[in-house]
Every structure is written in C-alpha cells, then in structure tokens.
Write a protein that holds these residues in place. Structure first.
Motif, short mmCIF file in Angstrom:
data_model
loop_
_atom_site.label_atom_id
_atom_site.label_comp_id
_atom_site.label_asym_id
_atom_site.label_seq_id
_atom_site.Cartn_x
_atom_site.Cartn_y
_atom_site.Cartn_z
N UNK A 78 -9.32 1.22 8.16
CA UNK A 78 -8.31 1.18 7.10
C UNK A 78 -6.99 0.72 7.69
N UNK A 79 -6.50 -0.43 7.21
CA UNK A 79 -5.25 -1.00 7.67
C UNK A 79 -4.26 -1.02 6.51
N UNK A 80 -2.96 -1.05 6.81
CA UNK A 80 -2.02 -1.33 5.73
C UNK A 80 -2.20 -2.76 5.24
N UNK A 81 -1.91 -3.02 3.97
CA UNK A 81 -1.90 -4.39 3.50
C UNK A 81 -0.94 -5.21 4.35
N UNK A 82 -1.36 -6.42 4.73
CA UNK A 82 -0.57 -7.23 5.64
C UNK A 82 0.56 -7.94 4.90
N UNK A 83 1.58 -8.37 5.65
CA UNK A 83 2.82 -8.92 5.08
C UNK A 83 3.08 -10.28 5.73
N UNK A 84 2.98 -11.34 4.95
CA UNK A 84 3.17 -12.70 5.46
C UNK A 84 4.50 -13.24 4.93
N UNK A 85 5.46 -13.45 5.82
CA UNK A 85 6.79 -13.89 5.39
C UNK A 85 6.98 -15.40 5.49
N UNK A 120 6.15 -1.15 1.95
CA UNK A 120 4.97 -1.91 2.36
C UNK A 120 4.95 -2.00 3.88
N UNK A 121 3.78 -2.31 4.42
CA UNK A 121 3.65 -2.54 5.86
C UNK A 121 3.12 -1.37 6.65
N UNK A 122 3.07 -0.17 6.07
CA UNK A 122 2.50 0.98 6.75
C UNK A 122 1.75 1.84 5.75
N UNK A 123 0.80 2.60 6.26
CA UNK A 123 0.10 3.59 5.45
C UNK A 123 0.82 4.91 5.64
N UNK A 124 1.57 5.31 4.63
CA UNK A 124 2.37 6.53 4.73
C UNK A 124 2.60 7.08 3.33
N UNK A 125 2.75 8.40 3.19
CA UNK A 125 3.04 8.97 1.87
C UNK A 125 4.26 8.32 1.24
N UNK A 126 4.12 7.94 -0.02
CA UNK A 126 5.19 7.28 -0.74
C UNK A 126 5.14 5.78 -0.69
N UNK A 127 4.40 5.21 0.27
CA UNK A 127 4.28 3.76 0.36
C UNK A 127 3.40 3.25 -0.77
N UNK A 128 3.54 1.95 -1.05
CA UNK A 128 2.72 1.34 -2.08
C UNK A 128 1.26 1.38 -1.67
N UNK A 129 0.38 1.54 -2.63
CA UNK A 129 -1.05 1.65 -2.34
C UNK A 129 -1.65 0.28 -2.07
N UNK A 130 -1.29 -0.28 -0.91
CA UNK A 130 -1.84 -1.53 -0.41
C UNK A 130 -2.66 -1.19 0.82
N UNK A 131 -3.97 -1.25 0.69
CA UNK A 131 -4.87 -0.85 1.78
C UNK A 131 -5.88 -1.96 2.01
#
Length: 399
Positions: free
Chosen positions: A64-71, A369-380
């Motif tokens: 399980x990874x955080x959703x990735x972020x492409x800038x 976004x960018x990490x799996x943490x309480x309160x973060x957006x549910x991007x997994x």
C-alpha cells in the motif's frame, strides 16, 4: 470525475504499508469517505474499525503506497495537456489509473494565443479536481538549451503575458519553468510570487551565479511555503564542469540546503542509473521530485506522435523529435520510475516513494496528498510485491 467509481463509505485495506518513517510489513489503512482515518500497524488498529469491509478481489500479498504526485506531465494514452480539454482528460485518466492520483498538467512552449487557449481549457479540470494544477514549461526559455521545445516560440520575459496566463488559468497555475538569462531584470520570480505561482529553473544556459540568484529570488517569494523547483535536472542545461559548475551545481547546492527541489526523470533514458543514485545520495529524497515528463505516447505502442505540434518518434522507452533527435519527454509513469529505482538501482523503497509523492506535494504545497496519514485524502495505490499496480483508490473511489 468520469473515471471514478462510487465513493465508499468505509473500507479497510491491509498489506505491506509504506509510511514516511518506514515500511510496516503488516499494515492497515482505514478509509472513510474521501479521507484516511488510520494508517499504521494492523496490530494497533482500534477495535471499531476491525470489522470493516475489505476488497476481496485484491491479491493476498499487496503493498500500500500513497497516491503518487507528478508535477511535470504533458500527456498519455494519446492525450495531451493543451487547448483540447477532452484530450487532456484522456491523459489525466491514464496517469490516474497508473497510480499517479495527483497530476499537474504541463504545457510546452507555444505562441501566446496557444498557451492562453490551453490555460483556459484546462482551468475547469483543475477546478473539478481532475488535475492538481497547471505547469508552464516556458516560453521564457533558452534557445541554446531548448531540447524539444519549439525555438520559434521562445521569448524574453513578458509580464503582461504572465498576467494574462494567470488569469486564463483561473488560479490553477502552480509553477512556471523559466531560464534566468531570459529575465535580465530579475523581475519574474517576484511577479510570479505575486500571483501565488512558484518559479522553476530550467532549459537554461546561465552560469552558476545567475542560477543561484534566480533560485534565491524564487525562495524569497515564499509562494505558499513551497520550494523552488529545478525542471528535469541535467536535461535542458549544460553539464556540470569543475571550472563551470553552472545550473547543476547551483541546483544541487540549493537542494542540499533544503532551499530547492530538483526534478529527476528516472526512466533509464533521460539519466543514467548512477546519476540518479548520486542525486539521492547527495540531497536525499526530501530534495527530489521524480517526474514523468510524459508525452502522449505514454501507455501506447511505438510509433509517431506529437508534442506541442512537433512530430515525435517513439521507439522502446525513448521519445525523440523526428527532426533533430532531441529527447521529447518520456513514456513512463511515476510508478514505473519508482519500480526502476527500487528494483534496478537498489534505492530504498521509502525514499523512492517519498520522491514520487511527499516531496513533490511539499514543493508545491499540495495539501492532503503524498502520504498515507489520518486526515489525508483517500488516495491509495495498491501494488504487488514487484510494484506493479493492482488497484488505485482516488478521492475515496476505485478507478
């Protein structure tokens, strides 16, 4: 968003969990609506969540990874970010399905009318959440280091054009790549900052001192608390030389001082693996944003495609201009790059994921976004042990 399925009320995911502090082999993630409520060891999961529904069709041994972020991304699946909104939606959906749940759409240099049309067309995609924001790669770039950018479209800094582009983007413009030699008065970083836009150094032939001043000026603007970006380090700039350190040394020095973030295209084409390892060793994952720089051919077969109206030949993993042979973006996704870094280069999984998620999010101050943490957006992003995708949860909905 048309690519998303229904949002789940509550869901429990279990598996190997990648957190900023390390890997939890027996981990759990609790999703409630479009937010994460818990991410940590399954043994510490509160009882109230222990009986939540799971997704039964996933393999038994997942990561399980955080959703990735492409800038920095130009397109994919035949679509390109530009004046055609439907084409842009095709590109965004391709990268979302590949695990990049936050995509910043990048526009290549073009005449002002084309850039304005592109910013206008993409602004609604930012407003709807289909894109995380917009990036302008030019047009204030060096003709000597233009790469695949059309040299006829490159101009000196025009602050009236900046104002018009910001207005057309409707608040969606996040960062803009410029060459400091195109800005002799040094006025661009503060003008961008006044609009809440971060400057990014790139496609430049300027010397070390000029690049260092430009990075300092961007940092001093304090845009949303973010950090100056350096567009695809090593590409579109002179090589590091011991008597002419140039942009590369300026960028690495700033990143080592936590005053900038350097983009790397870690696809095995734009950079040698040893170069990627060197940058990780030098500035660490907190100073690196992996970027796809993907063009429309990402996810498709070899053939002839376009980037900003210029013909591009794609063979294997290489995309090159049909005329001149310059590299013209890439065809990888961010997860491809994470997998290459980990399995081929031996870079730590936590470090590679941070460079593809937490650091790019922090550089542009993308919240939640960018990490799996309480309160973060549910991007997994759910992968197998070899880091191939098996499921993507975006905004709390399965794609």
């Amino acid at each position: 968003m048309t690519s998303d399925g229904p949002t789940l009320d509550r869901l429990l995911l279990t598996g190997r969990l990648v957190l900023p502090g390390g890997v939890v082999e027996d981990g759990a993630v609790v999703v409630e609506g479009d937010r994460i409520s818990y991410a940590g060891p399954r043994t510490e999961l509160p009882d109230l969540w222990a009986g939540l529904p799971t997704r039964d069709d996933l393999p038994g041994d997942v990561t399980l990874l955080p959703g990735l972020v492409d800038v920095h991304c130009h397109g994919g699946a035949g679509g390109e970010f530009g004046p055609d909104a439907d084409s842009a939606r095709t590109a965004a959906a391709h990268h979302h399905r590949a695990g990049t749940t936050s995509v910043v759409g990048s526009l290549v240099s073009a005449p002002a009318s084309v850039l304005l049309a592109g910013a206008t067309a993409l602004a609604p995609l930012v407003a709807s959440g289909e894109l995380a924001g917009l990036h302008l790669e030019g047009p204030f770039l060096s003709t000597l280091r233009c790469g695949a950018q059309d040299p006829a479209a490159l101009v000196d800094v025009d602050l009236d054009l900046v104002d018009a582009l910001v207005a057309a983007a409707g608040g969606g413009l996040l960062h803009m790549t410029f060459a400091p030699e195109r800005d002799p008065s040094g006025s661009l970083p503060s003008a961008l900052a006044g609009h809440g836009v971060l400057g990014a150094l790139g496609h430049t032939d300027a010397d070390h001192a000029t690049c260092s001043r430009a990075l300092s000026a961007v940092l001093g603007g304090g845009v949303r608390g973010g950090l100056p970006l350096v567009t695809h380090l090593f590409n579109g700039m002179p090589p590091l030389h011991h008597r002419a350190p140039g942009p590369v040394a300026a960028a690495l020095g700033a990143a080592a001082r936590s005053e900038a973030v350097v983009e790397l295209i870690a696809d095995g084409v734009h950079l040698d693996g040893a170069t990627v390892q060197l940058v990780f060793d030098t500035v660490g994952p907190a100073g690196i944003a992996l970027v796809s720089d993907a063009m429309s051919a990402s996810g498709l077969d070899d053939g002839t495609y376009t980037l900003g109206g210029r013909d591009v030949e794609v063979r294997g993993r290489e995309a090159r201009l049909a005329e001149g042979g310059s590299l013209a973006g890439g065809v990888s996704t961010l997860l491809d790059q994470v997998r290459w870094c980990v399995t081929e280069l031996g870079i730590d999984l936590v470090d590679a994921v941070a460079a593809a998620a937490a650091t790019p999010a922090r550089s542009l101050s993308l919240v939640g976004v960018g990490t799996l943490a309480p309160g973060s957006r549910a991007d997994v992003l759910v992968t197998d042990r070899e880091l191939h995708p098996v499921g993507v949860l975006r905004h709390g909905a399965w794609l």
